[in-house]
Design an enzyme around this catalytic site. Structure first.
Site, PDB file in Angstrom:
ATOM      1  N   SER A 681      44.990  35.194  25.478  1.00 22.12           N
ATOM      2  CA  SER A 681      44.359  36.259  26.265  1.00 22.12           C
ATOM      3  C   SER A 681      44.572  36.104  27.769  1.00 22.12           C
ATOM      4  CB  SER A 681      42.867  36.341  25.940  1.00 22.12           C
ATOM      5  OG  SER A 681      42.198  35.257  26.520  1.00 22.12           O
ATOM      6  N   LYS A 724      32.963  37.324  27.756  1.00 18.65           N
ATOM      7  CA  LYS A 724      33.754  37.327  28.988  1.00 18.65           C
ATOM      8  C   LYS A 724      33.112  38.219  30.044  1.00 18.65           C
ATOM      9  CE  LYS A 724      38.212  36.301  26.865  1.00 18.65           C
ATOM     10  NZ  LYS A 724      39.453  36.858  26.330  1.00 18.65           N
TER      11      LYS A 724
END
Ligand code: ADP
Length: 792
Positions: A681, A724
């Site tokens: 990611s 996140k």
């Protein structure tokens, strides 16, 4: 045949019948009987002996006497000092007494002598005689109370006269008056032989039965006595060897085994072990081992249970009491419990195991505790973190020195009941050290098919775990082995927003710490101060550190209070915090916000929550090598390669120098090397950092980004979106770049977080570069300011 009739004095007998052909002593005490003896002694010495029907009558009338008696001769008379006569009589023949008459002081009777018919069946009589003798011999032998001299027995066995034999044999038998009268009254040789034989056989049968019963009783008694005796002996020996207590201890162990409610199979094993222990020298190493083993068998619960059925209403109430928010998590737990309750009576129901997944400090353990509380069950917890050996779960075989049961059985002992709520913490951490074995042991623990007979190597007997309510926790799903994961109902707890943390602190953590620190009513905290603790003293997904900081604050205040007590409540304000907690560890304003060349702000997911992740890139003249540092995993390295390849293929668009990949070495570094980092990611972040380094264009650090990148520059979805964004928000980031593919998951992000964020959804890397890269500053001479930009 004419029977002879005689008239003779009568001596009544009490309790006894004297048969013909005998010589027998008779004690004569009653005056009339004495007179009768005297009368006889004056004449031909003959008397009739007749038995009384009722022995207690002193002066019997004719009705009190049997009809049949015997004719006897008085052989000897001895006067005893008390006036009684001891008379020896010799009995001769049967007589039927017909008429009684009072004489001077005694009774006389006319009696008719009875004689057997002279003719009889000789063959039959021979057989009967033989059988009678045989029976008599056995009778004498079997009759415990009869001590007949051997010569008398021999005399009977040697008899040839069929008239004497039955009378003499019956005379020796210890029969009662009725039996003997029956013999006396029986006429005819064959009949009498048969009668006596019959009575002998009857007794023999009785004796046999008696002895059978006696033998059985004796056997039983012998066994008991033997065991008792041996045990006493052993106790004595043990006392000698090991002091007083040993024997009592064994007794107590035996009682405890009996009372423990173990299954038979286990009990058998325990008793066997106890028997072994009893034979050992107390205090010897092997006795200690055996003793420890027995203690374990006795200490684990076999039947005790506690708690109530699942009450959804109550559970909801308890969960709410103990936890702020977590609405969806609570709902999922309640659903899980509801199904479990519906399946309560369904033996075949193989319910999944609850698995709470999330960063540390989000309340996984305390949710488990609440579930236990709501059901009134015991709660135990073991940590599987770092478990790499099956033996830690299943124990070591007893043959090893210092062997003990594994964690499961140890916890069951702590629980003390067969149905605790059992929290298996960090099941993912065990998996990451997975060598096949601990995980498969856990499978057995968690599998309803197998956990009825869980075997611990140490206990070495099957143990039923089927009534245990297992709950597992994990930080990360990805490291739980597939077969275990398949058994689990996963509930994710992603972490809290700052606002949620504030509520948790106000409603739960602070009051609890005040209480623990004895500062209730003496200390208070302002909301702003709590917020500052959250932002400047902690950086975490959960609230564990927050709780610790508050605890520290309360302790400091308590110390000051002791030193210098104050009246009422002292309020802790925002500005007081450094005084209590020291210099803030995290300053939101210290984050690098200014655009940087050769850097990019990434967003990462870690097992402990979301995090900001700065990627750095440096280009130096060289041969086109790519160096990656910062403890990066393979997937992350590959995504760096992919990002680089993409940039090479589109070099001209970004103003990258032609052939840069052969003249420059690239170094990509992700700081905080101690933390392993992996996953795809960071793809777009790495791409930005490299592009910035190569072009000299600064990258904006107030944009944080996450997204996987393909060779063709497509941006793909990532995981852990919620974590996140929580982390970005907490760090003061207000702009984020996310893969467009992740848009649906934005719905799960708390409203208060989304409200503050500007979210840019992208499909292509170029969109990212365009957003983040600023134009290159005017070139300045290299001597003045070193630039990362390759010199064309
Ligand atoms: P985990 O097991 O997930 O690491 P814990 O259950 O140990 O976390 O939680 C740490 C502390 O935070 C505990 O004291 C717990 O009670 C508290 N806590 C966590 N979440 C909440 C919540 N939602 N409401 C109230 N207290 C909470």
């Amino acid at each position: 045949m004419e029977n002879r009739t005689l008239e003779l004095p009568v001596i009544p007998l009490r309790n006894t019948v004297i048969l013909p052909h005998a010589t027998s002593p008779v004690d004569v005490g009653r005056p009339r009987s004495k007179a009768a003896v005297e009368r006889a002694s004056e004449g031909d010495r003959h008397v009739f002996l007749v038995t009384q029907k009722a022995p207690e009558v002193d002066e019997p009338t004719p009705e009190d006497l049997y009809d049949t008696g015997v004719l006897a001769a008085v052989k000897q008379v001895m006067r005893l000092p008390d006036g009684t006569l001891q008379v020896v009589v010799e009995t001769k023949a049967r007589a039927r007494l017909l008429a009684y008459r009072e004489e001077r002081g005694y009774v006389a009777a006319a009696g008719e002598l009875l004689e057997d018919p002279p003719a009889y069946d000789e063959a039959l009589v021979r057989v009967l005689m033989r059988e009678l003798k045989e029976a008599f011999e056995r009778y004498v032998e079997a009759h415990k109370g009869l001590r007949l001299d051997r010569y008398k027995v021999e005399a009977v066995l040697g008899m040839v006269d069929p008239l004497r034999l039955p009378d003499v044999a019956a005379g020796y038998a210890t029969w009662n008056v009725e039996d003997k009268m029956a013999v006396l009254e029986t006429m005819g040789v064959e009949n009498r032989l048969k009668k006596v034989l019959e009575l002998l056989l009857r007794d023999l049968e009785r004796f046999a039965l008696d002895s059978k019963i006696a033998a059985r009783v004796k056997e039983q008694m012998d066994a008991n006595q033997r065991e008792y005796y041996l045990r006493e002996q052993m106790k004595a020996i043990q006392k000698e060897l090991g002091g007083e207590d040993a024997a009592g201890e064994m007794l107590e162990l035996r009682e405890r085994i009996e009372a423990s409610g173990m299954p038979d199979e286990v009990k058998e094993k325990a008793l066997k072990e106890l028997a072994r222990l009893e034979r050992m020298q107390p205090g010897s190493p092997e006795a200690t081992v055996a003793r420890t083993y027995l203690d374990w068998l006795l200490d684990v619960p076999w039947t005790e249970a506690s708690g109530d059925a699942i009450d959804i209403q109550l559970t909801r109430q308890v969960l709410d009491e103990d936890h702020y928010g977590l609405d969806e998590v609570k709902e999922r737990i309640l659903e899980f419990l509801a199904v479990r309750q519906l399946a309560e009576d369904d033996e075949s129901y193989k319910g999944p195991i609850l698995c709470l997944v999330g960063p540390p400090g989000v309340g996984k353990t305390s949710l488990g505790r609440s579930v236990a509380r709501s059901m009134n069950r015991k709660f135990v917890r073991i940590s599987l973190g770092g478990v790499r050996d099956e033996a830690e779960i299943r124990g070591h075989r007893r043959t090893y020195i210092g062997a003990l049961p594994g964690k499961i059985i140890q916890a069951m002992k702590t629980a003390g009941v067969v149905n605790p709520v059992f929290l298996l913490d960090e099941i993912d951490k065990m998996a990451s050290d997975w060598r096949g074995d601990p995980a498969s042991a856990m499978l057995e623990v968690l599998d309803p098919e197998q956990n009825k007979t869980f075997t611990d190597h140490y206990l070495d007997v099957p143990y039923d775990l089927s009534r245990v309510f297992f709950i597992t926790t994990a930080n990360s799903l990805s490291t739980i082995p597939g077969p275990l994961r398949d058994r689990m109902e996963i509930i994710e707890i992603p972490g809290y927003t700052a606002l949620e943390k504030e509520q948790i602190a106000k409603g739960f953590l602070w009051p609890r710490q005040l209480e623990a620190g004895q500062m209730k009513g003496r200390l208070a905290i302002e909301d702003a101060a709590i917020r500052r603790v959250i932002h400047e003293y902690t950086r975490e997904a959960g609230v564990r550190e927050l709780e610790r900081q508050l605890a520290k604050l309360v302790r400091r205040a308590a110390k000051r209070y002791i030193e210098n007590p104050w009246e009422g409540e002292r309020r802790v304000a925002e500005a007081d915090l450094p005084d209590y907690l020291g210099v803030p560890k995290y300053r939101p304003d210290k984050r690098e916000d200014a655009p940087q060349v050769g850097a990019a702000q990434g967003l990462a997911w870690t097992p402990v929550g979301g995090a900001l992740l700065t990627v750095e890139a440096l280009a130096v003249p060289g041969k086109g090598n790519l160096k990656l540092t910062g403890n990066l995993g393979d997937v992350m390295k590959e995504s760096a390669q992919a990002a680089l390849s993409y940039l090479r293929s589109t070099a001209s668009r970004w103003g990258l120098p032609e052939g840069f990949h052969t003249q420059w070495d690239l170094h990509v570094h992700v700081p905080e090397g101690a933390t392993p980092k992996d996953g795809p990611s960071a793809g777009i972040t790495i791409a930005v950092a490299i592009a910035s380094a190569l072009t000299g264009r600064p990258a904006r650090m107030d944009w944080a980004m996450t997204g996987e990148v393909t060779l063709r520059g497509k941006v793909l979805a990532i995981g852990g979106l919620k974590e996140k964004l929580l982390a970005a928000h907490q760090s003061g980031i207000r702009q984020v770049i996310l893969p467009a593919e992740n848009e649906p998951q934005l719905a799960e992000v708390p409203e208060e977080v989304l409200r503050d964020l500007e979210v840019k959804l992208v499909e292509q890397v170029e969109e990212v570069l365009e957003t983040v890269l600023l134009p290159a500053p005017e070139p300045t001479p290299p001597a003045d300011k070193p630039s990362l930009r390759p010199e064309a």
